[in-house]
Design a protein around this motif. Structure first.
Motif, PDB file in Angstrom:
ATOM      1  N   ILE A 104       3.798  26.553  45.952  1.00 13.97           N
ATOM      2  CA  ILE A 104       3.605  26.361  44.520  1.00 13.97           C
ATOM      3  C   ILE A 104       4.920  26.689  43.827  1.00 13.97           C
ATOM      4  CG2 ILE A 104       2.391  27.201  42.472  1.00 13.97           C
ATOM      5  CD1 ILE A 104       0.007  27.814  44.258  1.00 13.97           C
ATOM      6  N   ILE A 105       5.414  25.736  43.053  1.00 14.19           N
ATOM      7  CA  ILE A 105       6.652  25.934  42.302  1.00 14.19           C
ATOM      8  C   ILE A 105       6.296  26.348  40.885  1.00 14.19           C
ATOM      9  CG2 ILE A 105       8.812  24.884  41.525  1.00 14.19           C
ATOM     10  CD1 ILE A 105       8.396  22.747  43.717  1.00 14.19           C
ATOM     11  N   GLU A 106       6.796  27.486  40.461  1.00 16.11           N
ATOM     12  CA  GLU A 106       6.575  27.952  39.098  1.00 16.11           C
ATOM     13  C   GLU A 106       7.885  27.848  38.326  1.00 16.11           C
ATOM     14  OE1 GLU A 106       5.051  31.911  39.832  1.00 16.11           O
ATOM     15  OE2 GLU A 106       3.024  31.233  39.371  1.00 16.11           O
ATOM     16  N   ALA A 107       7.838  27.169  37.190  1.00 10.66           N
ATOM     17  CA  ALA A 107       9.016  27.035  36.331  1.00 10.66           C
ATOM     18  C   ALA A 107       8.769  27.816  35.053  1.00 10.66           C
ATOM     19  CB  ALA A 107       9.267  25.562  36.033  1.00 10.66           C
ATOM     20  N   GLY A 142       5.190  21.761  45.944  1.00 16.54           N
ATOM     21  CA  GLY A 142       6.415  21.366  46.617  1.00 16.54           C
ATOM     22  C   GLY A 142       6.360  21.653  48.101  1.00 16.54           C
ATOM     23  N   GLU A 143       7.446  21.323  48.775  1.00 14.11           N
ATOM     24  CA  GLU A 143       7.581  21.569  50.216  1.00 14.11           C
ATOM     25  C   GLU A 143       8.908  22.263  50.459  1.00 14.11           C
ATOM     26  OE1 GLU A 143       8.047  19.126  54.434  1.00 14.11           O
ATOM     27  OE2 GLU A 143       7.207  18.117  52.673  1.00 14.11           O
ATOM     28  N   SER A 177       5.899  15.931  43.344  1.00 11.94           N
ATOM     29  CA  SER A 177       5.539  14.989  42.275  1.00 11.94           C
ATOM     30  C   SER A 177       6.680  14.035  41.960  1.00 11.94           C
ATOM     31  CB  SER A 177       5.141  15.755  40.999  1.00 11.94           C
ATOM     32  OG  SER A 177       4.022  16.562  41.238  1.00 11.94           O
ATOM     33  N   SER A 178       7.883  14.594  41.822  1.00  8.66           N
ATOM     34  CA  SER A 178       9.035  13.767  41.441  1.00  8.66           C
ATOM     35  C   SER A 178       9.913  13.359  42.612  1.00  8.66           C
ATOM     36  CB  SER A 178       9.899  14.534  40.422  1.00  8.66           C
ATOM     37  OG  SER A 178      10.451  15.697  41.030  1.00  8.66           O
ATOM     38  N   GLY A 179       9.767  14.044  43.726  1.00  9.43           N
ATOM     39  CA  GLY A 179      10.609  13.758  44.885  1.00  9.43           C
ATOM     40  C   GLY A 179      11.979  14.412  44.805  1.00  9.43           C
ATOM     41  N   LYS A 180      12.250  15.131  43.712  1.00  9.48           N
ATOM     42  CA  LYS A 180      13.549  15.768  43.554  1.00  9.48           C
ATOM     43  C   LYS A 180      13.646  17.031  44.411  1.00  9.48           C
ATOM     44  CE  LYS A 180      14.504  14.203  38.833  1.00  9.48           C
ATOM     45  NZ  LYS A 180      14.808  14.654  37.439  1.00  9.48           N
ATOM     46  N   ILE A 181      14.873  17.311  44.819  1.00  4.39           N
ATOM     47  CA  ILE A 181      15.134  18.528  45.577  1.00  4.39           C
ATOM     48  C   ILE A 181      15.772  19.549  44.621  1.00  4.39           C
ATOM     49  CG2 ILE A 181      16.436  19.577  47.468  1.00  4.39           C
ATOM     50  CD1 ILE A 181      16.224  16.902  48.935  1.00  4.39           C
TER      51      ILE A 181
END
Length: 235
Positions: free
Chosen positions: A184-187, A198-199, A216-220
Motif C-alpha cells: 500500500i502506497i501512502e502519499a 503498488g508492487e 494504477s498509473s504504471g509509474k515507478i
C-alpha cells in the motif's frame, strides 16, 4: 607406648572441637547479596519473557567481615543491571560507618531461541532456522534475545554459529518490504492524503529508499517502508 597414647588422645580431642560458625555479620552480608541478586534476576526474567530459568548464586564474603559489628538494619547495596558470571557489589552499613565489597558467582541457565545451523552474513532469518535450547549464560550475554519474534525476519549482519546465544548485534533491522511484495502506497503532504496499490521492485527496511511501481498509473516512484506491506512517498 605412653607417648603414642598421649598423641592419640590429643588428636582425638582436636577432632572433637566444634567448627567455628560464621559470624552473624557474614551471614547478614551473604543473605543481603543473595536477596538483591535474586531480585535483579527475577526482574530480568520477567522483562525478557523467559519462562524456563534456573539459577545458582554463590556469595564470597571477605574474611575481614568477621570483625565487623552486625548492622542494625539490612546493609545497603549498590544496585545495577543484571550480571551473569562473576559479580562484585559494595555493601554498606551507614549507621556504623563500614562498607566492603562482596563477590558472587551468578550461574544462570535459560531456555532460549538459537539457530539450528551456522548463519551467514546477509541471510534473512526464517522460522525454520530457529530451535530452542537450555543455555548457560555468561557475563557477555546480558543483551541476548529471548523471543523468536525478535529474530525471525531480520537480516544477519555477521556470522553466528549454531546453538549460540543470539544477540541484537548479530542482526540488522527487519526487512519490512520484499522484492515483489504487493504494498500500500501512502502519499502525504499538508492537507492531502492518498492511498494506492503498488508492487515493490526492491526489498527495504524501515526508512530505506526503494523503487515501487504504482499499479494504477504504471509509474515507478521512490518510496520508504513504514511497516509490513506499507510504504510512503513524499511530494
Amino acid at each position: 607406648m605412653r607417648l603414642w597414647l598421649a598423641g592419640c588422645t590429643l588428636t582425638s580431642g582436636l577432632l572433637m572441637l566444634p567448627v567455628q560458625a560464621e559470624s552473624a555479620t557474614v551471614q547478614q552480608l551473604e543473605a543481603r547479596m543473595t536477596q538483591v541478586l535474586s531480585q535483579e534476576l527475577k526482574q530480568w526474567q520477567q522483562h525478557a519473557g523467559v519462562k524456563d530459568l534456573t539459577k545458582k548464586i554463590t556469595v564470597r564474603v571477605p574474611s575481614g567481615a568477621e570483625k565487623l559489628t552486625l548492622c542494625p538494619k539490612s546493609p545497603t547495596i549498590n544496585s545495577a543491571d543484571i550480571d551473569f558470571g562473576q559479580v562484585q557489589r559494595k555493601l554498606s552499613c551507614p549507621s556504623l560507618g563500614w562498607s566492603l565489597y562482596v563477590r558472587a558467582k551468578v550461574q544462570v541457565s535459560a531456555r532460549l531461541p538459537v539457530f539450528k545451523r551456522a548463519m551467514k552474513r546477509g541471510e534473512q532469518v526464517k522460522g525454520q532456522d530457529i530451535t530452542w535450547m537450555k543455555l548457560a549464560l555468561k557475563g557477555s550475554d546480558k543483551e541476548v534475545l529471548t523471543q523468536a519474534s525478535d529474530i525471525i525476519g531480520r537480516q544477519m549482519v555477521r556470522k553466528l554459529h549454531r546453538y549460540k546465544p543470539i544477540k541484537a548485534m548479530y542482526l540488522g533491522a527487519p526487512v519490512l518490504v520484499k522484492l515483489g511484495d504487493k504494498v500500500i502506497i501512502e502519499a502525504k503532504s499538508q492537507g492531502f492524503y492518498a492511498k494506492m496499490f503498488g508492487e515493490a521492485l526492491e526489498s527495504g527496511r524501515e526508512g530505506e529508499a526503494i523503487r515501487v511501481k504504482n499499479l494504477s498509473s504504471g509509474k515507478i516512484i521512490t518510496a520508504y517502508p513504514t511497516s509490513k506491506g506499507k510504504v510512503t512517498t513524499h511530494f
